[in-house]
Design a protein around this motif. Sequence first.
Motif, PDB file in Angstrom:
ATOM      1  N   ARG A  30      21.984  27.008  17.562  1.00  0.00           N
ATOM      2  CA  ARG A  30      21.232  26.685  16.351  1.00  0.00           C
ATOM      3  C   ARG A  30      19.978  25.952  16.790  1.00  0.00           C
ATOM      4  NH1 ARG A  30      22.588  26.040  11.284  1.00  0.00           N
ATOM      5  NH2 ARG A  30      22.195  23.788  11.210  1.00  0.00           N
ATOM      6  N   VAL A  31      18.819  26.573  16.534  1.00  0.00           N
ATOM      7  CA  VAL A  31      17.548  26.058  17.044  1.00  0.00           C
ATOM      8  C   VAL A  31      16.749  25.437  15.909  1.00  0.00           C
ATOM      9  CG1 VAL A  31      15.417  26.610  18.264  1.00  0.00           C
ATOM     10  CG2 VAL A  31      17.531  27.845  18.826  1.00  0.00           C
ATOM     11  N   LEU A  32      16.445  24.159  16.043  1.00  0.00           N
ATOM     12  CA  LEU A  32      15.610  23.455  15.071  1.00  0.00           C
ATOM     13  C   LEU A  32      14.159  23.572  15.536  1.00  0.00           C
ATOM     14  CD1 LEU A  32      15.480  21.599  12.552  1.00  0.00           C
ATOM     15  CD2 LEU A  32      15.604  19.649  14.126  1.00  0.00           C
ATOM     16  N   VAL A  33      13.312  24.182  14.713  1.00  0.00           N
ATOM     17  CA  VAL A  33      11.917  24.413  15.082  1.00  0.00           C
ATOM     18  C   VAL A  33      11.037  23.360  14.414  1.00  0.00           C
ATOM     19  CG1 VAL A  33      10.076  26.115  15.240  1.00  0.00           C
ATOM     20  CG2 VAL A  33      12.465  26.876  15.102  1.00  0.00           C
ATOM     21  N   GLY A  34      10.316  22.596  15.233  1.00  0.00           N
ATOM     22  CA  GLY A  34       9.370  21.634  14.686  1.00  0.00           C
ATOM     23  C   GLY A  34       8.129  22.366  14.192  1.00  0.00           C
ATOM     24  N   VAL A  35       7.878  22.319  12.878  1.00  0.00           N
ATOM     25  CA  VAL A  35       6.774  23.094  12.295  1.00  0.00           C
ATOM     26  C   VAL A  35       5.842  22.165  11.522  1.00  0.00           C
ATOM     27  CG1 VAL A  35       6.144  24.989  10.760  1.00  0.00           C
ATOM     28  CG2 VAL A  35       8.251  25.142  12.121  1.00  0.00           C
ATOM     29  N   SER A  36       4.623  22.030  12.016  1.00  0.00           N
ATOM     30  CA  SER A  36       3.620  21.207  11.332  1.00  0.00           C
ATOM     31  C   SER A  36       2.855  22.020  10.295  1.00  0.00           C
ATOM     32  CB  SER A  36       2.631  20.648  12.353  1.00  0.00           C
ATOM     33  OG  SER A  36       1.871  21.696  12.939  1.00  0.00           O
ATOM     34  N   GLY A  37       2.841  23.339  10.489  1.00  0.00           N
ATOM     35  CA  GLY A  37       2.019  24.210   9.657  1.00  0.00           C
ATOM     36  C   GLY A  37       0.784  24.688  10.383  1.00  0.00           C
ATOM     37  N   ALA A  43       3.128  30.226  14.951  1.00  0.00           N
ATOM     38  CA  ALA A  43       3.392  31.304  15.905  1.00  0.00           C
ATOM     39  C   ALA A  43       4.793  31.155  16.494  1.00  0.00           C
ATOM     40  CB  ALA A  43       2.346  31.283  17.024  1.00  0.00           C
ATOM     41  N   LEU A  44       5.191  29.923  16.778  1.00  0.00           N
ATOM     42  CA  LEU A  44       6.517  29.682  17.344  1.00  0.00           C
ATOM     43  C   LEU A  44       7.617  30.127  16.390  1.00  0.00           C
ATOM     44  CD1 LEU A  44       8.419  28.429  19.467  1.00  0.00           C
ATOM     45  CD2 LEU A  44       8.102  26.218  18.298  1.00  0.00           C
ATOM     46  N   VAL A  45       7.535  29.697  15.141  1.00  0.00           N
ATOM     47  CA  VAL A  45       8.612  30.027  14.207  1.00  0.00           C
ATOM     48  C   VAL A  45       8.628  31.517  13.893  1.00  0.00           C
ATOM     49  CG1 VAL A  45       7.339  29.558  12.055  1.00  0.00           C
ATOM     50  CG2 VAL A  45       9.828  29.251  12.127  1.00  0.00           C
ATOM     51  N   GLN A  46       7.466  32.147  13.805  1.00  0.00           N
ATOM     52  CA  GLN A  46       7.425  33.590  13.563  1.00  0.00           C
ATOM     53  C   GLN A  46       8.020  34.358  14.750  1.00  0.00           C
ATOM     54  OE1 GLN A  46       7.009  35.583  11.215  1.00  0.00           O
ATOM     55  NE2 GLN A  46       5.417  34.986   9.776  1.00  0.00           N
ATOM     56  N   CYS A  47       7.719  33.906  15.939  1.00  0.00           N
ATOM     57  CA  CYS A  47       8.243  34.570  17.134  1.00  0.00           C
ATOM     58  C   CYS A  47       9.760  34.415  17.218  1.00  0.00           C
ATOM     59  CB  CYS A  47       7.574  33.969  18.366  1.00  0.00           C
ATOM     60  SG  CYS A  47       7.818  34.938  19.851  1.00  0.00           S
ATOM     61  N   LYS A 132      19.465  23.052  19.901  1.00  0.00           N
ATOM     62  CA  LYS A 132      18.176  23.031  20.581  1.00  0.00           C
ATOM     63  C   LYS A 132      17.087  22.595  19.602  1.00  0.00           C
ATOM     64  CE  LYS A 132      19.973  24.692  24.327  1.00  0.00           C
ATOM     65  NZ  LYS A 132      19.972  26.114  24.655  1.00  0.00           N
ATOM     66  N   ILE A 133      16.021  22.014  20.151  1.00  0.00           N
ATOM     67  CA  ILE A 133      14.828  21.663  19.376  1.00  0.00           C
ATOM     68  C   ILE A 133      13.649  22.383  20.014  1.00  0.00           C
ATOM     69  CG2 ILE A 133      13.264  19.821  18.658  1.00  0.00           C
ATOM     70  CD1 ILE A 133      15.631  17.883  18.821  1.00  0.00           C
ATOM     71  N   ALA A 134      13.013  23.285  19.270  1.00  0.00           N
ATOM     72  CA  ALA A 134      11.901  24.079  19.803  1.00  0.00           C
ATOM     73  C   ALA A 134      10.566  23.491  19.356  1.00  0.00           C
ATOM     74  CB  ALA A 134      12.020  25.532  19.348  1.00  0.00           C
ATOM     75  N   LEU A 135       9.676  23.274  20.319  1.00  0.00           N
ATOM     76  CA  LEU A 135       8.351  22.727  20.038  1.00  0.00           C
ATOM     77  C   LEU A 135       7.273  23.722  20.471  1.00  0.00           C
ATOM     78  CD1 LEU A 135       8.957  19.077  21.320  1.00  0.00           C
ATOM     79  CD2 LEU A 135       9.208  19.968  18.996  1.00  0.00           C
ATOM     80  N   GLY A 136       6.086  23.617  19.882  1.00  0.00           N
ATOM     81  CA  GLY A 136       5.064  24.636  20.034  1.00  0.00           C
ATOM     82  C   GLY A 136       4.026  24.398  21.124  1.00  0.00           C
ATOM     83  N   HIS A 137       4.326  23.565  22.122  1.00  0.00           N
ATOM     84  CA  HIS A 137       3.345  23.340  23.186  1.00  0.00           C
ATOM     85  C   HIS A 137       3.088  24.624  23.975  1.00  0.00           C
ATOM     86  CE1 HIS A 137       5.113  19.284  22.470  1.00  0.00           C
ATOM     87  NE2 HIS A 137       3.841  18.951  22.552  1.00  0.00           N
ATOM     88  N   HIS A 138       1.819  24.843  24.355  1.00  0.00           N
ATOM     89  CA  HIS A 138       1.438  26.056  25.066  1.00  0.00           C
ATOM     90  C   HIS A 138       0.710  25.704  26.362  1.00  0.00           C
ATOM     91  CE1 HIS A 138      -2.525  25.261  23.337  1.00  0.00           C
ATOM     92  NE2 HIS A 138      -1.936  25.171  22.152  1.00  0.00           N
ATOM     93  N   ARG A 139       0.242  26.724  27.092  1.00  0.00           N
ATOM     94  CA  ARG A 139      -0.329  26.487  28.419  1.00  0.00           C
ATOM     95  C   ARG A 139      -1.630  25.689  28.360  1.00  0.00           C
ATOM     96  NH1 ARG A 139      -0.100  30.050  31.824  1.00  0.00           N
ATOM     97  NH2 ARG A 139      -2.055  29.869  32.961  1.00  0.00           N
ATOM     98  N   ASP A 140      -2.410  25.813  27.297  1.00  0.00           N
ATOM     99  CA  ASP A 140      -3.625  25.003  27.190  1.00  0.00           C
ATOM    100  C   ASP A 140      -3.270  23.529  26.974  1.00  0.00           C
ATOM    101  OD1 ASP A 140      -4.810  27.442  27.380  1.00  0.00           O
ATOM    102  OD2 ASP A 140      -5.809  27.397  25.445  1.00  0.00           O
ATOM    103  N   ASP A 141      -2.215  23.280  26.196  1.00  0.00           N
ATOM    104  CA  ASP A 141      -1.727  21.903  26.041  1.00  0.00           C
ATOM    105  C   ASP A 141      -1.329  21.332  27.398  1.00  0.00           C
ATOM    106  OD1 ASP A 141      -1.955  21.812  23.235  1.00  0.00           O
ATOM    107  OD2 ASP A 141       0.031  22.693  22.957  1.00  0.00           O
TER     108      ASP A 141
END
Length: 348
Positions: A30-37, A43-47, A132-141
């Motif tokens: 069960r993955v909790l997705v942190g979504v700020s909007g 993109a993370l939650v849609q993926c 799990k907790i999924a966060l949206g950090h990417h390679r530019d971050d």
Amino acid sequence: MAAPPTRFDDFILSVRQTVTDFDMIRPKDRVLVGVSGGSDSMALVQCLLRLTQEMAFGIGIAHLNHGLRPDDAQRDQAFVKSFSEKHRIEYHTQTADTHAYAAREKRSIEEAGRILRHDFLESVSQTHSYSKIALGHHRDDNAEQVLMNLLRGAGITGLSGIPPIREHGIIRPLIRQSKSDIRSFLDRIDQPFMEDASNQDTRFLRNKIRLQLIPLLRDAYNPEICNTLNRLSDVVRQEDEWANTLTEQIFESLDNLKVEPDQIRFGASPFIKLHDAVKRRIIRHAILKIKRNLKRITLAHVEDVIALAAGGVGGKSLDLPDRIRIFIDKGCLCFKKESVPLRQLNRK
């Protein structure tokens, strides 16, 4: 939950590969997705929504209203709630007073926001049995983080950047994707997102690095600066993981070692004879065990501890962030997490 779209484009396939490579998600998770909007979290939650059926896991959404931009914050909160309802995703939200917390805890607004967000996600995860907790950090971050850590004088661990996976089940499925990859994906699936005006505020160091320093480095020195920083991060992270394994072995063999939940001690004289690089790692390892993290622990703090151990004089102590006190007692170097603020102890 409504059946997600099945079309997999290159972006989703790449994210799926990242999830697989780092064993981020397993069947029945069960993955909790942190979504700020914002664009990254949308993109993370849609993926992940598109991967739930194939990889046999479920998702929920968590949104924290930091209370910093009243009108925009309400707009963002409503946007994320509407998205959750549309896709029949379990939704969790909370409103925080970040200004009050920052003042009370003597933290910057940026740091206070991170702490409140982390605590909120942890609380929701535990209360509602997310694995799990999924966060949206990417390679530019990650490139920004490496530069920021370098400017702050971080050691090797700081140059490893943002880890793809972390303790407490935190995962970052977008860590190999660029910001442009993310925006292109959102365009292709026609997914709107909210813009955070504070991301343009160069009073914050991270924004200043993203908006001013990285463009300067890219235009004047290295067009591939973000890729370069990410390669550095990958290499350093792998070598740091290897060194941490050796550090644990050396730590367990220290003379007169005694480990308790809130205190660690070991012989100062044998310790001071170790190689400087090993001493620094041992100190960070000991602090991590009692503090649970290394936030606000700098190389200067570590060097001060080495100097204290070399002096070997009882009665002296060092005060580090988050109630960590280090002192010499009966020939041992002691690390202790106090139960009350250190300023209160100093008044006694």
